[in-house]
Design an enzyme around this catalytic site. Structure first.
Site, PDB file in Angstrom:
ATOM      1  CE  LYS A 286      -5.263  -5.319 -11.404  1.00 46.63           C
ATOM      2  NZ  LYS A 286      -4.124  -4.601 -10.792  1.00 46.63           N
ATOM      3  CD  GLU A 372       6.434  -1.878   0.709  1.00 40.94           C
ATOM      4  OE1 GLU A 372       5.342  -1.681   0.136  1.00 40.94           O
ATOM      5  OE2 GLU A 372       6.892  -3.035   0.916  1.00 40.94           O
ATOM      6  NE  ARG A 400       4.450  -5.056   4.019  1.00 39.90           N
ATOM      7  CZ  ARG A 400       4.055  -5.936   3.106  1.00 39.90           C
ATOM      8  NH1 ARG A 400       3.741  -5.511   1.896  1.00 39.90           N
ATOM      9  NH2 ARG A 400       3.990  -7.206   3.369  1.00 39.90           N
TER      10      ARG A 400
END
Length: 638
Positions: A286, A372, A400
């Site tokens: 990243k 979640e 969610r």
């Protein structure tokens, strides 16, 4: 301005087909430089896009997009993809009102076959495209291959495993690219992260396994069965891609995601030969290629506008603390006095402020990764076990876990404390991240307490209220950004459940605010005062239970009542209307108006511009008051 002679010739991915491999290397370098330049001017997600530059070039050079459907999970890494797919001339409108979305968006380009912004959806969508191809969908143009690009953080979510399991069972040709950068928004957690790390560490064993697989067919027939058993034994005692292969995928990797030659060879080979579900494990970094991003703790995940040379971000200073920081510091203060308090988040410790909590109480903070649903039920178990869990999630992400909120928390009346960040309209991330619906989807559940903070001091009191509340679930919501800059109390004080507060006494019309629109209500009152209109203003504090006495008093002593909230139809105003109807107040001629978010998805813009579109800023509140009193129509003072 960066020099990009090759990139300047690329209008669509078809233009990559005429470039040789050496030129594709140069194109990748230019694409990385252009991405850095763009985000320095617009702000946005930087690190994820820099990590997939070579991968983006390789995929578009080898596959036939848009016939082949390229689906980016979450899609905050899609800026290089947008530059290569005919949107470079608009790329500096990224995340701005009327400009390009910061995520993939079907209405924006045929090269965005599936919209995203939440994680772990790409494999399911890719499988849908795959089966649509098998069943003859979209014959013009015919559907090609489906390629899902999913990160190591996103693949840890349950939905991704459900999709892998289903795809492996169906056995049709499709491609999953596992972009493993050992870094989601925050450092990855959980068994899947450890598993992927072991694959990398055990690469020699992985190479041996693939060597055995290739050599098996070369043995004489009588020896193949014994060799096959030996290969299966090796498969189960080494790490490799065993998990993915057990789910029905052919696993290849890990390979260097920044080695363009390797990527091109692998994708060309697979496109030519694959006939089953394939998972390609790609290792990337990243922020690759930009030192300030590579050196950042979050690898340059999200950035305000910045100086390209130094990487220093141009952030507007503020004297007011952010709501997120106020929540975190309030919770830390409460946890110092109550060792039963624990905090749970789903891959967003920085965004929810729980990274600060973890520094003080590392054993009492849990990051459950992008999960979640599990996070909510985990909190339910903690509550049933005698702890005081604070489930800190963005409004849009809590959606969610709604089934778990209903079945595992509400029905069992467990005292889970929901800290709902990013309530209301949030700006540049647009509709996918707006916190529009939590009041509506929580306040309809029996036994739930639902609060909204009007300012940062109120937020402190609501944290204290949640700590003290043990009779069922309780939620409090607060927006993104800075508070009002008001004087703060030394510590929060528990509020009386279901009781609002009077802000100012007026006549004829009452405004009942729920949440941080209260500041806009008071601005509207200043403008109305110049016109001789003096509204009564109250802060409801609670959408459930409602302050019946306050609401009925306002309704019976004023000609009109207006509710204002940062939520959708079905929320606070709807509950007030139901109370007024049940009590027969409308029979006596009360004029009632409810100001809510409109029945549309509002695209990215600044928060203020979004509330202008929603007609919920001070001038709109002023106009609503004048309209309900008939002042604007009659042109007279009230």
């Amino acid at each position: 301005m960066v020099q990009t002679p090759l990139l300047d010739k690329v209008n669509t991915p078809a233009d990559l087909k005429g470039l040789n491999d050496r030129e594709l290397h140069q194109l990748a370098d230019e694409l990385r430089a252009e991405t850095i330049s763009v985000v320095s001017e617009t702000g946005g997600h930087l690190g994820a896009g820099l990590g997939v530059v070579e991968l983006t070039v390789a995929l578009h050079a080898v596959f036939d997009t848009p016939r082949d459907r390229l689906i980016w999970d979450v899609s905050h890494q899609c800026y290089p993809h947008k530059i290569l797919t005919g949107r470079r001339d608009r790329i500096r409108t990224l995340r701005q009102q009327g400009g390009l979305s910061g995520f993939t968006k079907r209405s924006e380009s045929p090269y965005d076959p599936f919209g995203a912004a939440h994680s772990s959806t790409s494999i399911s969508a890719a499988l849908g495209f795959t089966m649509a191809r098998e069943l003859g969908g979209a014959p013009d143009p015919a559907l090609g291959d489906a390629i899902a690009v999913i990160g190591d953080g996103s693949i840890s979510a349950g939905m991704a495993f459900e999709a892998l399991n289903n795809a492996g069972h169906l056995g049709k040709r499709m491609f999953v690219i596992l972009n493993d950068n050992e870094m989601s928004i925050a450092p990855p957690t959980g068994a899947m992260s450890s598993y992927l790390s072991r694959i990398y560490v055990d690469k020699p064993a992985q190479d041996l396994k693939h060597a055995m697989k290739g050599a098996l067919s070369l043995l004489p027939g009588p020896l193949q069965e014994g060799a096959r058993r030996a290969k299966d034994l090796l498969k189960h005692v080494t790490i490799g891609g065993t998990l993915f292969e057990e789910l029905g995928f052919n696993y290849l990797g890990p390979i260097d995601g920044h080695d363009l030659d390797q990527l091109l060879w692998v994708f060309r080979t697979l496109r030519e030969r694959a006939d089953e579900p394939m998972l390609v494990h790609v290792l990337t970094k990243k922020g690759k290629g930009y030192a300030p991003a590579e050196g950042a703790a979050d690898r340059g995940h999200a950035r305000a506008k910045f100086d390209v040379v130094t990487g220093k971000q141009h952030k507007t200073p503020s004297n007011a603390p952010s709501y997120t920081k106020v929540f975190a510091e309030s919770l830390i203060s409460e946890a110092q006095r109550d060792d039963k308090i624990v905090a749970v988040t789903a891959a967003m410790p920085d965004g929810t402020g729980l990274d600060l909590f973890a520094k003080h109480f590392p054993k009492r903070m849990f990051d459950v990764a992008i999960a979640e649903q599990h996070g909510v039920t985990f909190c339910a178990g903690l509550a049933a076990g005698g702890m005081k869990p604070f489930c800190a999630m963005y409004s849009t992400f809590l959606q969610r876990g709604y089934d778990q909120v209903v079945h595992d928390v509400a029905i069992q009346r467990l005292p889970v404390r929901f800290a709902i960040d990013r309530a209301g309209l949030v700006g540049a991330d647009g509709a996918t991240h707006a916190g529009s619906y939590d009041v509506a989807y929580l306040a309809n559940l029996p036994g739930f307490v639902v609060m909204a903070a009007a300012d940062e001091a109120e937020l402190m009191h609501m944290v204290a209220t949640a700590v003290a509340h043990d009779d069922g679930p309780i939620a409090f919501r607060f927006p993104r950004g800075e508070g009002e800059g008001i004087e703060m109390p030394e510590r929060g004080v528990p509020l009386e459940i279901g009781k609002g507060r009077m802000i100012r006494q007026g006549k004829r019309v009452a405004i009942l605010s729920f949440g941080t629109r209260l500041g806009e209500v008071l601005k509207a009152c200043e403008a109305l005062g110049a016109k001789g209109v003096t509204p009564t203003v109250a802060d409801a504090r609670f959408a459930k239970p409602l302050d019946r006495d306050l609401i009925l008093q306002l309704a019976r002593t004023h000609e009109a009542l207006i509710t204002v909230e940062e939520g959708a139809v079905g929320g606070f105003g709807s509950h007030v209307a139901q109370l007024l109807a049940d009590e027969g107040v409308f029979d006596h001629g009360l004029k009632f108006r409810s100001m809510v978010l409109p029945d549309i998805f509002i695209d990215q813009a600044s928060p203020r511009a979004m509330y202008d579109i929603a007609a919920m800023n001070a001038p709109h509140i002023e106009a609503k008051v004048l309209e309900v009193l008939g002042v604007a129509k009659l042109g007279k003072q009230a």
